[in-house]
Every structure is written in structure tokens, then in C-alpha cells.
Design an enzyme around this catalytic site. Structure first.
Site, short mmCIF file in Angstrom:
data_model
loop_
_atom_site.label_atom_id
_atom_site.label_comp_id
_atom_site.label_asym_id
_atom_site.label_seq_id
_atom_site.Cartn_x
_atom_site.Cartn_y
_atom_site.Cartn_z
CE LYS A 41 -6.65 13.36 0.80
NZ LYS A 41 -6.95 11.96 -0.07
NE ARG A 42 -2.27 7.81 6.76
CZ ARG A 42 -1.15 7.79 6.24
NH1 ARG A 42 -0.01 8.25 7.06
NH2 ARG A 42 -0.94 7.11 5.21
CE LYS A 61 -14.01 5.37 0.97
NZ LYS A 61 -13.24 5.47 1.90
CE LYS A 69 -2.81 10.03 3.34
NZ LYS A 69 -3.05 9.35 2.24
CG HIS A 88 -2.12 -0.92 1.02
ND1 HIS A 88 -3.24 -0.45 0.47
CD2 HIS A 88 -2.36 -2.03 1.52
CE1 HIS A 88 -4.04 -1.33 0.65
NE2 HIS A 88 -3.60 -2.39 0.92
CB THR A 90 -10.66 4.66 -1.11
OG1 THR A 90 -10.51 4.76 0.24
CG2 THR A 90 -9.78 3.27 -1.64
#
Length: 838
Positions: A563-564, A675, A569, A372, A671
Site C-alpha cells: 500500500k501507499r 482483495k 498505514k 475518503h 480495498t
């Protein structure tokens, strides 16, 4: 097909409720309230009603579950075992009701009993047994395996507290235990008869048996018991039910009576506390040696218990182990379960007397590994010393695997010392550490990435030499999401619109969403689509007002990054653009600015200080902007704390813009992007992870791509990390960094964000500064598209209609065909399913 008129209270025609079934469900709920909860209706709390309704539903699920189990065993079907340290399943009540086709009946029954389903749903805590995308993916996959009628078991840990509960105090993240089991869990069934011994430490002795073979006997120094708890996972239309089996840890003897009687009351239970620490908390802080040891113990604990369990089940059905790979497929979800390679070898050799070569062939054929991440720190390594102390027999097996493996490496590249060092299971350069990603790769027959780009980069980066040594093992399985949760449950308004335009078949076949494309340019349909989105935005606005006492305008552009919190990110890039936009509005207050609400949510790992500082910066920037009268509400910034599945189900349907802005080459898939796109948000993002495939499916004109590509990032890094050149060319960026550095947003502590400013200038590893101008211009393009309302709505509709490929059902079919070699059954058609339910 004519477009049906969708009013605010529109629902597509529903079949009439079966009065006998309604009476039966009401009776079942009241019976559970009385006999299982021990309450009369007049004295029952909402939690009592919720548990009674959940237990009544569980009874109906268990019947299907037992039938599914019996049918699969009678047919001798191959089973899939999904090993994951995380399962972010969220709330199960309405999810199970929806999949069982009982949502209308239970809604009506509870209404007749004087309680509302929507209120009871809130009584269920989120099962926070995961951190983010990894755990949520595991939950989606479990649901899709049940939907496709694949006999499967999920295996994980029943954490007492799961991921921490996040509270924001004066802008700072604070971590508290998440007591998700505080009111009990009506979904799980404890299996007190299913207990396995998991061993640690001690020593290993070798002897030669009567046939002249080496025999290893492990004399452990500590034993922990794994106790099983099962949760049923219901597939769509309720045709098949699988089990999620979570392990709880306990000591074999809970109390040392002689020690207790001597007066050492704490010492008498110290061993119990040590055992129970294994399942106490998801992802303990691994900055300390004790934290690292606990993490290793967690991983081995659940791997050992799971493999013992599946082998016992296989032997009961088959009577022998030589056909294990033909009847069982074990999927390792990321690197955490890598110890399955050595544990399965240990069981086959030490417990069942197999020869090494035969055991290795079975192990490799049974196991497969999903990677991942390309981040080196996420490809776990453990000190050899820690392995020797905790798992001495497994270290011996690793050495022997490595011996054979390095022999192959030398045959492939004779005399190439660097190649041997690169592929070795032992990293000699970092103080002798065991490479767990390498172990999973070598011990599996298939290794997959989770997006096309990620799988290609695996071959070129972290597994380059292993790919050369074992060509053909790496394959791609792009992630997906379950539309039952992320469209039907999260966004009933959009689901109704899809049913009205695409037909009832869209509930079973997401490819029918393509029919919505025919209406993308129709003004009446666009109005209906915008009405659905507006209602969702009103709901989110109320939640923001309730939680933060911040009033936001539902007609503004809702710009969402959920998100985390991690540097790659790039929440920091979003904050910088927010600051630059803030100053631009202040410079030209009379200009016609597009009103925006910047919405952030996510947790930083407890030990990740820099990520927690970014959370503080977001909140400090929000405090300044939201209270500046010159801005007049045209820009608002909110950080919603304690992000979880239930919060996501409110935010995602309300989002207009989806921020997928990771540094190119660093996000495996994502993901959340799927969504948000499914729910009608346009994506602004880099060519990273599944964004690339999303662009290909929704059309380049319906997504906003910016920034460097992966190879450009590599080239830029090779030139150094100093960003003063790009900052010097970017007035907007330079001004934003000066504001951060000078304390504009932290007047109480001027130097609070000095480290962030320094990194932006001189340590730009994640290309935040380097990508800023491209991102800022892309955001201004978003402004222009938002002003052209019909064009925005058309693009949003096309995003929804073209997202069907990103269903987790498609992903699981690909695993089933290419990795597991198991058949799948399509979801039942509506008429079929309704007949089955009757």
C-alpha cells in the site's frame, strides 16, 4: 455436490471453440498488423502484435459501445458522471478480453499465429493514472457500472506521465517519469472535435440587466483548451460498455509566430508549456507556491471541462437544464473535484441566466460527494489569495454560498460564533483559506463515507458541525472490488477451484462462493486449495528472484503489506516487529521458528521525506537480515519497487497474511484488505476502516485483530504523545528502537534513523510504539495458527467463501438506489450471455 479432482493442469470443461470465430479473429489481427501497424508478420515485434490484437479487440468493443450509448439515449435513461482525479485502471487487454468472453478465442488465435497471449500482455504498460486505493476504486466502480448496465461517464485527466516510476537505489526511493504513452495507447480514441475552453485569472465585472438582475461577466486572463480522449470500459459478459473520458490540456495557439520570428524561440512556446503542465504529471509536489497553483489548476481544468461536456450532452438530449438533476447524477470522488459546486453554479447563472435559488437547488440535487479520509491535510484548503488570482468568479460564488450558509448556521445556533467559524467555507484561523471539503459537503445532497466506521467518524469528527446543521446528508457506502479483475484474472487457479465446487454460476454471482464453505474442513479440498496457493507463491518467488536476486522459500509464510507508504498505514510497525523477530531468532536459533517472508511494496509521495526514510529503513533492515547466516533463511525481507496494478495481481494471490495495521480511526476503508481476503489471505489488522465489516463477515475467529480502537487512540493522544512508558514495559520494542538508533542497520551513517527513533519514543502520534506489544503477540498467534496447517487452510477458505459482500457490484447498487436514483440490471446469467455472444 461432489468435489472434482483438481490437478496441476486442471481446467474446468470449456465449450469447444467456434472455428469460424477463431479464423475471423486471426484474420482481424493480421489485418490490423498490416493496415494499422504497417508490418508484415515476419518483421513484427511483440509490441506490434500486442497493438494489432488490442485494436482487433477494440473493434468488437466499439460496436457494443455504440449500441449501449444509443439504447440508453433512446430510453431516456438517467446518466451517472463520475469525477475523479485518479483512475488506476492498470492493463486493459486481458481485462477486456475476459469481460467480452473472448479470452479463449484470442488465446488460441494468437497461439496459432505464433505469439503467446501471456507474453503480449506484458507489452501493455500500466496506465498509472492513480496513486493507490482511491484510483483503483474508481476503476473498479467504472467496471461495475458497466456490468450493472448503468449509463455512465468517468471523467479525469490524461496525464502524460501519470504517477512517478519508483526505482530503489541503494535503498532510497528515486522518482522518474512513467512513460506509459511511450508506445501509444491502442485503447483510447481521441475526440478532436470535443474541445472546451477552460479559463483562469483575469477580472470580473458586474452589471444590471434589463430585468434588474445582477449579471457577472468574467474576463479571463488565460485560456486553456481541454481535448477529449475516450477509453471504453467493458462490463461483464460484454453486454454494456461505458466511456472513461480523460482530458488533455493544450494552448489555443501552440506557437506565437511573431515572438518566434523575433528570435525568442523559448518564449514563443512558453504559454504552451504552461498549459500542458496541467496534464503533465499526477500530483505535482505542492511544497512550493507554483506546485500548489498547478494542483488547483489541474482540479479546475478537469472539473470545468467535464461539466461543460455533460451539460452539452444533456442539452442535446433534453433541450433545457431545469431537469438536470433528474437526468444526471454527478459523483465527486473525494475532495479534488469540489470545484464542481462553484463551476456548475457559474455555468447555470452566468451562461444560462438562472436565478441563484433555482441554480443552487439544481446543483445540490445533481452533486454528491464521497469522502475518503479523515486526515485534515487531505481535506484540501486553498489560500483566498490564490483563488482570487486564479478563479476570481468562483471566489465570488463561494462568498455568496457562504453568506446564505452562515445565515442558516446562525438560525440553527443563534449567537454561537465558534459554530459559525467551524462551518464557514472560509477558515479565518489559518490565513484565510477556502475549505474544499466543506464546499463539497454544502453543495451536495448526499455525502458518503466508504466504511461503516468511517461514515460514523465523519459525523463525530471532521464534519461534526456540518452534520448538525444538515442532518441526514451523510450516508455510508462501504467500498468494494471487482471480482472479475481480482479473482478471475489475478487468480485463475482459485477461480477454477471455485467453478468446480460452486458451479459456473459463481462467475456471475459471487454469493455462490458461499458454497465453498461446505468444503472448508474437507482434507482433500484443503489440499487442492493449498496447491493453488503454492503455485501462486512459486510465481511470486520467481519474480522476487528475477527483480532482487533474493531466493525465498515458497513454503514459508508470505506476510504481505502492499500500500501507499504513509505513517498512519504503519509500515514502521511492521518493520519494528520484523526487527524484534530477527533478534528473537538470533537469541534462540535452535527453536522451531515459522519461516517467514516479509513482503513490502508501495510508493511514498515525492515530498514526503519521512515516508521515504521508512522505505530506506525497510531496505536497510532487509540487507542486514537477508545476509545474516545465523538466520539461515528463516526470515527474509523484500521490498518490491514500482508497485502498480500488475504487480499487485502477482503478489495478492500469493499472500498468506494480509497486513492491515493502520492506526485505528485513520483508514477510511481500504480495498487491499478485500482483495487479499478474497484470494485466501488471513488478515492481521486493527479495528479500522472496512476491517470491522470484514471481521463481521468472515468471523472473528478467522481474522487476527489487535491494538487500540479509535476512541482509545483519541484518549491516548489526549494524554500526550510520549511513549517512553510503553517502551519501558516492552523489551522487544526497546531493543528494536535501540538497534535503529545506534546504527545497527545503517553502519555507513549511524545517525540516519535517529529521527525515527526519536519519534517512536516521544512523538508517537500514530501509536506505533503504543500498539507494538499487542501486534507482536498477535503475530505470534499467527505463527501458532500457521503450524496447525489444516486450521489455517480452513480459515483461509472461509475468508474466500465469505467475501462476496465486498463486491463493487454491491457498492454500486447501493449508490444507484440511495444516491443516484438510477436502475441497475443484474449481470447476465451464463447461458444468456453465451447466447448473446453467439
Amino acid at each position: 455436490m461432489p468435489i472434482q479432482t483438481i490437478t496441476d493442469d486442471f481446467r474446468p470443461p470449456q465449450p469447444p471453440l467456434d472455428e469460424l470465430a477463431l479464423a475471423e479473429i486471426k484474420s482481424a489481427i493480421v489485418a490490423k498488423l498490416t493496415l494499422a501497424i504497417g508490418k508484415e508478420a515476419a518483421l513484427a515485434t511483440k509490441h506490434d502484435w500486442y497493438k494489432a490484437a488490442a485494436l482487433a479487440l477494440r473493434d468488437r468493443i466499439v460496436h457494443r459501445w455504440l449500441v449501449s450509448e444509443k439504447d440508453s439515449y433512446d430510453a431516456g435513461r438517467k446518466r451517472v458522471y463520475y469525477l475523479s482525479l485518479e483512475f488506476l485502471i492498470g492493463r486493459l487487454f486481458t481485462d477486456a478480453l475476459n469481460n467480452m468472453g473472448l479470452l479463449p478465442l484470442f488465446d488460441a488465435a494468437l497461439g496459432d499465429l505464433g505469439v503467446g497471449l501471456s507474453e503480449l500482455r506484458k507489452c501493455e504498460p500500466d496506465a498509472a493514472l492513480g496513486n493507490g486505493g482511491l484510483g483503483r476504486l474508481a476503476a473498479c466502480f467504472m467496471e461495475s457500472m458497466a456490468t450493472l448496465e448503468i449509463p455512465a461517464f468517468g471523467y479525469g485527466i490524461r496525464y502524460d506521465f501519470g504517477l512517478f516510476r519508483q526505482i530503489i537505489t541503494q535503498g532510497w526511493q528515486q522518482e522518474y517519469p512513467d512513460e506509459w504513452l511511450g508506445f501509444g495507447n491502442p485503447w483510447e480514441l481521441q475526440r478532436p472535435e470535443v474541445v472546451y475552453q477552460v479559463h483562469f485569472g483575469g477580472s470580473v465585472e458586474h452589471s444590471v440587466d434589463s430585468r434588474g438582475h445582477d449579471r457577472a461577466i468574467w474576463y479571463p486572463g488565460e485560456t486553456v483548451q481541454a481535448v477529449a480522449y475516450d477509453t471504453p470500459i467493458v462490463g461483464w459478459r460484454g453486454k454494456h460498455v461505458n466511456a472513461l473520458r480523460l482530458w488533455s490540456a493544450r494552448a489555443p495557439d501552440p506557437l506565437l509566430i511573431d515572438v518566434f520570428n523575433s528570435g525568442d524561440y523559448l518564449g514563443a512556446t512558453a504559454h504552451e508549456a504552461r498549459a500542458e503542465a496541467i496534464c503533465k504529471f499526477l500530483y505535482p509536489n505542492d511544497e512550493s507556491a507554483a506546485g500548489r497553483e498547478l494542483r488547483l489548476r489541474q482540479e479546475y481544468f478537469f472539473v470545468s471541462a467535464s461539466l461543460q461536456d455533460l451539460i452539452k450532452r444533456h442539452l442535446h438530449a433534453e433541450g433545457q437544464l431545469r431537469n438536470l438533476a433528474k437526468k444526471a447524477a454527478v459523483q465527486l470522488n473525494d475532495t479534488h473535484p469540489s470545484l464542481a459546486v462553484t463551476e456548475l453554479m457559474r455555468i447555470l447563472i452566468d451562461h444560462h441566466g438562472m436565478r441563484w435559488d433555482e441554480a443552487w437547488e439544481i446543483t445540490r440535487a445533481t452533486l454528491s460527494y464521497t469522502n475518503h479520509t479523515l486526515l485534515p491535510e487531505a481535506l484540501e484548503t486553498w489560500p483566498v489569495e490564490l483563488f482570487e488570482r486564479c478563479l476570481p468568479r468562483h471566489l465570488e460564488i463561494i462568498y455568496r454560498i457562504n453568506e446564505v450558509h452562515l445565515g442558516l448556521a446562525n438560525a440553527c445556533c443563534p449567537g454561537d460564533v465558534d459554530f459559525r467559524a467551524s462551518v464557514s467555507l472560509i477558515d479565518e484561523k489559518a490565513g484565510r483559506r477556502v475549505r474544499m471539503g466543506h464546499l463539497a459537503f454544502i453543495g451536495s445532497h448526499r455525502i458518503n463515507g466508504v466504511s461503516a466506521m468511517h461514515s460514523d467518524l465523519m459525523k463525530e469528527t471532521v464534519f461534526h458541525d456540518l452534520h448538525h446543521l444538515y442532518p441526514g446528508r451523510i450516508t455510508n457506502k462501504t467500498n468494494g472490488i471487482t471480482f472479475r479483475r481480482w479473482l478471475m484474472l489475478a487468480n485463475p487457479g482459485l477461480t477454477d477451484l471455485a467453478r468446480a465446487t460452486c458451479g459456473e454460476e459463481v462467475l456471475d454471482d459471487p454469493t455462490r462462493l458461499q458454497r465453498m464453505e461446505d468444503y472448508a474442513g474437507d482434507s482433500a479440498f484443503q489440499q487442492q486449495f493449498r496447491a493453488v496457493k503454492h503455485r501462486n507463491k512459486v510465481a511470486l518467488s520467481r519474480l522476487i528472484a528475477d527483480r532482487l536476486e533474493i531466493k525465498v522459500d515458497p513454503s514459508a509464510l508470505f506476510d504481505v503489506q502492499i500500500k501507499r507508504i504513509h505513517e498512519y498505514k504503519r509500515q514502521l510497525l511492521n518493520v519494528l516487529e520484523t526487527i524484534a523477530l530477527y533478534y528473537a531468532i538470533k537469541d534462540e536459533p535452535q527453536r522451531d521458528w515459522v519461516p517467514r517472508v516479509k513482503i513490502f511494496a508501495g510508493k511514498a509521495a515525492a515530498s514526503y521525506r519521512y515516508a521515504k526514510l521508512i522505505i530506506k529503513l525497510i531496505n536497510d533492515v532487509a540487507e542486514t537480515i537477508n545476509n545474516d547466516p545465523e538466520i539461515a533463511g528463516r526470515l527474509k525481507v523484500v521490498f518490491l519497487s514500482d508497485y502498480n496494478v500488475s504487480l499487485a495481481e502477482v503478489i495478492i494471490p500469493a499472500a498468506d497474511l494480509s497486513e492491515q495495521i493502520s492506526t485505528a480511526g485513520m483508514e477510511a476503508s481500504g480495498t487491499g484488505n478485500m482483495k487479499l481476503g478474497l484470494n485466501g489471505a488471513l488478515t492481521i489488522g486493527t479495528l479500522d476502516g472496512a476491517n470491522i465489516e470484514m471481521r463481521d463477515h468472515v468471523g472473528a475467529e478467522n481474522i487476527a485483530i489487535f491494538g487500540m480502537e479509535a476512541l482509545e487512540v483519541v484518549a491516548r493522544r489526549s494524554q500526550g504523545l510520549d511513549a517512553t512508558d510503553v517502551i519501558g514495559r516492552s523489551p522487544h520494542l526497546a531493543r528494536a528502537i535501540r538497534a535503529i538508533d545506534s546504527g545497527v542497520f545503517s553502519p555507513d551513517d549511524v545517525g540516519r534513523f535517529a529521527s525515527i527513533a526519536h519519534a517512536l519514543r516521544h512523538l508517537d502520534h500514530y501509536m506505533v510504539s503504543a500498539d507494538f506489544d499487542s501486534y507482536y503477540e498477535a503475530q505470534r498467534g499467527i505463527d501458532a495458527r500457521w503450524r496447525a496447517g489444516p486450521a489455517w487452510t480452513r480459515a483461509a477458505i472461509l475468508n474466500v467463501s465469505r467475501m462476496a459482500w465486498f463486491s463493487s457490484d454491491r457498492t454500486i447498487r447501493e449508490y444507484a438506489e440511495d444516491v443516484w436514483d438510477v436502475p441497475t440490471t443484474p449481470a447476465a446469467q451464463p447461458s444468456e450471455a453465451r447466447q448473446a455472444q453467439r
